[in-house]
Design a protein around this motif. Sequence first.
Motif, PDB file in Angstrom:
ATOM      1  N   ILE A  65       1.527 -31.970 -35.289  1.00 25.23           N
ATOM      2  CA  ILE A  65       0.670 -32.593 -34.278  1.00 25.23           C
ATOM      3  C   ILE A  65       1.355 -33.825 -33.707  1.00 25.23           C
ATOM      4  O   ILE A  65       1.379 -34.041 -32.484  1.00 25.23           O
ATOM      5  N   ALA A  66       1.941 -34.639 -34.598  1.00 28.20           N
ATOM      6  CA  ALA A  66       2.648 -35.834 -34.142  1.00 28.20           C
ATOM      7  C   ALA A  66       3.829 -35.458 -33.257  1.00 28.20           C
ATOM      8  O   ALA A  66       4.072 -36.076 -32.205  1.00 28.20           O
ATOM      9  N   ALA A  67       4.586 -34.445 -33.667  1.00 29.64           N
ATOM     10  CA  ALA A  67       5.737 -33.998 -32.887  1.00 29.64           C
ATOM     11  C   ALA A  67       5.312 -33.538 -31.497  1.00 29.64           C
ATOM     12  O   ALA A  67       5.987 -33.829 -30.497  1.00 29.64           O
ATOM     13  N   LYS A  68       4.189 -32.820 -31.412  1.00 31.02           N
ATOM     14  CA  LYS A  68       3.682 -32.342 -30.132  1.00 31.02           C
ATOM     15  C   LYS A  68       3.260 -33.507 -29.242  1.00 31.02           C
ATOM     16  O   LYS A  68       3.538 -33.522 -28.033  1.00 31.02           O
ATOM     17  N   GLN A  69       2.587 -34.500 -29.823  1.00 33.79           N
ATOM     18  CA  GLN A  69       2.157 -35.659 -29.047  1.00 33.79           C
ATOM     19  C   GLN A  69       3.355 -36.411 -28.458  1.00 33.79           C
ATOM     20  O   GLN A  69       3.341 -36.805 -27.281  1.00 33.79           O
ATOM     21  N   VAL A  70       4.386 -36.585 -29.267  1.00 33.61           N
ATOM     22  CA  VAL A  70       5.574 -37.308 -28.830  1.00 33.61           C
ATOM     23  C   VAL A  70       6.278 -36.551 -27.699  1.00 33.61           C
ATOM     24  O   VAL A  70       6.642 -37.130 -26.664  1.00 33.61           O
ATOM     25  N   GLU A  71       6.470 -35.263 -27.871  1.00 35.36           N
ATOM     26  CA  GLU A  71       7.162 -34.475 -26.844  1.00 35.36           C
ATOM     27  C   GLU A  71       6.336 -34.398 -25.564  1.00 35.36           C
ATOM     28  O   GLU A  71       6.893 -34.449 -24.455  1.00 35.36           O
ATOM     29  N   GLN A  72       5.011 -34.308 -25.692  1.00 39.40           N
ATOM     30  CA  GLN A  72       4.165 -34.222 -24.503  1.00 39.40           C
ATOM     31  C   GLN A  72       4.214 -35.510 -23.689  1.00 39.40           C
ATOM     32  O   GLN A  72       4.174 -35.471 -22.455  1.00 39.40           O
ATOM     33  N   LEU A  73       4.306 -36.661 -24.361  1.00 44.64           N
ATOM     34  CA  LEU A  73       4.414 -37.916 -23.615  1.00 44.64           C
ATOM     35  C   LEU A  73       5.711 -37.954 -22.822  1.00 44.64           C
ATOM     36  O   LEU A  73       5.739 -38.434 -21.681  1.00 44.64           O
ATOM     37  N   ARG A  74       6.794 -37.439 -23.410  1.00 43.74           N
ATOM     38  CA  ARG A  74       8.056 -37.373 -22.664  1.00 43.74           C
ATOM     39  C   ARG A  74       7.897 -36.523 -21.409  1.00 43.74           C
ATOM     40  O   ARG A  74       8.338 -36.894 -20.317  1.00 43.74           O
ATOM     41  N   ILE A  75       7.268 -35.366 -21.566  1.00 37.41           N
ATOM     42  CA  ILE A  75       7.049 -34.462 -20.434  1.00 37.41           C
ATOM     43  C   ILE A  75       6.189 -35.152 -19.369  1.00 37.41           C
ATOM     44  O   ILE A  75       6.506 -35.128 -18.171  1.00 37.41           O
ATOM     45  N   ASN A  76       5.114 -35.789 -19.798  1.00 41.22           N
ATOM     46  CA  ASN A  76       4.191 -36.427 -18.856  1.00 41.22           C
ATOM     47  C   ASN A  76       4.855 -37.566 -18.091  1.00 41.22           C
ATOM     48  O   ASN A  76       4.640 -37.725 -16.885  1.00 41.22           O
ATOM     49  N   CYS A  77       5.644 -38.374 -18.786  1.00 38.97           N
ATOM     50  CA  CYS A  77       6.293 -39.508 -18.121  1.00 38.97           C
ATOM     51  C   CYS A  77       7.333 -39.031 -17.105  1.00 38.97           C
ATOM     52  O   CYS A  77       7.468 -39.602 -16.017  1.00 38.97           O
ATOM     53  N   ARG A  78       8.075 -37.979 -17.450  1.00 36.72           N
ATOM     54  CA  ARG A  78       9.039 -37.427 -16.491  1.00 36.72           C
ATOM     55  C   ARG A  78       8.323 -36.877 -15.259  1.00 36.72           C
ATOM     56  O   ARG A  78       8.728 -37.126 -14.120  1.00 36.72           O
ATOM     57  N   GLU A  79       7.258 -36.133 -15.488  1.00 33.01           N
ATOM     58  CA  GLU A  79       6.559 -35.476 -14.378  1.00 33.01           C
ATOM     59  C   GLU A  79       5.885 -36.477 -13.451  1.00 33.01           C
ATOM     60  O   GLU A  79       5.882 -36.290 -12.227  1.00 33.01           O
ATOM     61  N   PHE A  80       5.318 -37.548 -14.012  1.00 33.70           N
ATOM     62  CA  PHE A  80       4.542 -38.489 -13.204  1.00 33.70           C
ATOM     63  C   PHE A  80       5.291 -39.782 -12.881  1.00 33.70           C
ATOM     64  O   PHE A  80       4.720 -40.692 -12.271  1.00 33.70           O
ATOM     65  N   GLY A  81       6.579 -39.867 -13.279  1.00 29.25           N
ATOM     66  CA  GLY A  81       7.401 -41.013 -12.890  1.00 29.25           C
ATOM     67  C   GLY A  81       7.051 -42.316 -13.573  1.00 29.25           C
ATOM     68  O   GLY A  81       7.183 -43.397 -12.983  1.00 29.25           O
ATOM     69  N   ILE A  82       6.617 -42.235 -14.838  1.00 26.79           N
ATOM     70  CA  ILE A  82       6.229 -43.432 -15.582  1.00 26.79           C
ATOM     71  C   ILE A  82       7.362 -43.854 -16.517  1.00 26.79           C
ATOM     72  O   ILE A  82       7.911 -43.029 -17.248  1.00 26.79           O
ATOM     73  N   PRO A  83       7.752 -45.123 -16.512  1.00 26.67           N
ATOM     74  CA  PRO A  83       8.782 -45.588 -17.448  1.00 26.67           C
ATOM     75  C   PRO A  83       8.317 -45.442 -18.891  1.00 26.67           C
ATOM     76  O   PRO A  83       7.159 -45.725 -19.207  1.00 26.67           O
ATOM     77  N   LEU A  84       9.220 -45.003 -19.753  1.00 27.40           N
ATOM     78  CA  LEU A  84       8.896 -44.721 -21.157  1.00 27.40           C
ATOM     79  C   LEU A  84       9.871 -45.425 -22.081  1.00 27.40           C
ATOM     80  O   LEU A  84      11.087 -45.314 -21.912  1.00 27.40           O
ATOM     81  N   LYS A  85       9.336 -46.143 -23.063  1.00 25.85           N
ATOM     82  CA  LYS A  85      10.140 -46.720 -24.137  1.00 25.85           C
ATOM     83  C   LYS A  85      10.127 -45.715 -25.286  1.00 25.85           C
ATOM     84  O   LYS A  85       9.242 -45.714 -26.137  1.00 25.85           O
TER      85      LYS A  85
END
Length: 462
Positions: free
Chosen positions: A80-100
């Motif tokens: 579940i944690a792995a999915k949450q982490v990978e999904q945030l990467r996908i979301n930030c790329r798609e919507f143009g949000i800077p990610l740390k």
Amino acid sequence: MTRPRTLYEKVWDSHVVVHEDDAPAVLYIDLHLVHEVTSPQAFQGLRDRGIGVRRPDRTLATMDHSIPTRDQTLPILDPIAAKQVEQLRINCREFGIPLKDVGDESQGIVHVIGPELGLTRPGITVVCGDSHTSTHGAFGALAFGIGTTEVEHVLATQCLLQQKSRTCEVRFSGRPQAGIVAKDLILALIARIGVGGGTGHVLEYTGQAIRSLSMEGRMTVCNMSIEGGARAGIIAPDDTTYEYLADKPTSPRNAEWDASVRRWRTLPTDKGAVYDRTVTIDASELEPMITWGTNPGMGVRVSEPVPEPNGHAGVRKALQYMQLEGGKPLIGQPVDVVFIGSCTNSRITDLREAASLLEGRKVKPGVWMLVVPGSEKVRAQAVAEGLADIFRQAGADWRDAGCSMCIAMNGDQLAGGQYCVSTSNRNFEGRQGKGGRTFLASPLTAAATAIEGKVADPRAYL
């Protein structure tokens, strides 16, 4: 002539877009912080509606809740944690949000990196899908947690529907004695007013004891405002605030800095402004605080006994869960784990406090001491100052940045029946692991406890 206003009223008034009678106000949001746990459904909502993020430049995402802290170069075992982490990467790329992201030198707990980067500033509004967003109020910002539906709304509009809160001044008069730190102040307040005492209010912290705190200490106080039921906590900016912000990566520069400071100096509560309530605590009379029960309001001075139930069902239930006897002191209570970390107490000053007691000493055999810095910047600074070596030499487990045991993630958790002194913010049943029993305390009290292997008064080591 304009009537005198409180700090909260000034920030609120300057961010109301529209306010119709018998309806919530539309409030503009300056900074929206995002992490991997409360955002996936919000981004999916945007996709379903075919819309983008209104102001990606006023949005920042980080990995903190679900990431491991033992070795972040290894795969995440929790699916579940792995999915949450990978999904945030996908979301930030798609919507143009800077990610740390993991591996970024600015990655860390969301409420640690916002101030570190200089994004948290006086007079702004800050929201995040995390209840401890109140941390940012230490800068004179109006900052509060929001739900996932509201996260979606802010992503889409950069605005939020809000009801105006009442105001409560919390005045800490006098100067704390040696060994009394910010965590003790806020635990003393919550023990006084209870977990519902601040409901419907924004707490403005004032007084000599607050002014004497560092910015890190002020963040600790504001962080736990939510534990007293408040909507937010806030502290007026002053020279301590400006000195902290002066060298931050995104802080204004040159003429813009001068103009910003002039504007920030107009924010403190006006003389003659009226609060809806006032609570006064003499900080000079405080002792180190520690919780004994199953909510943050169940706290006592470390020298005091645990309360007797006296017919109070809530106290009886908490004592039963904690397996403690009313009327007996907590001093000397054996513990299994000591956790130093979380968005409450994982900054460099917190680590310095703990290391000052541990230097030249050892963690009691049989006690697992876990030290988790709040950000990669804090971790690097602790290494450079030799604090990490002090922790390791004492026998503590030194980790990478993340939320860790505060929410019992990735194996950083208590086993059933274990006792833990924790610098985090919540001691609910099962918060740090199913059946785990948590005592909330300051970094100093936690370090003293680790040395003795039982609840200890840190003043004995000063």
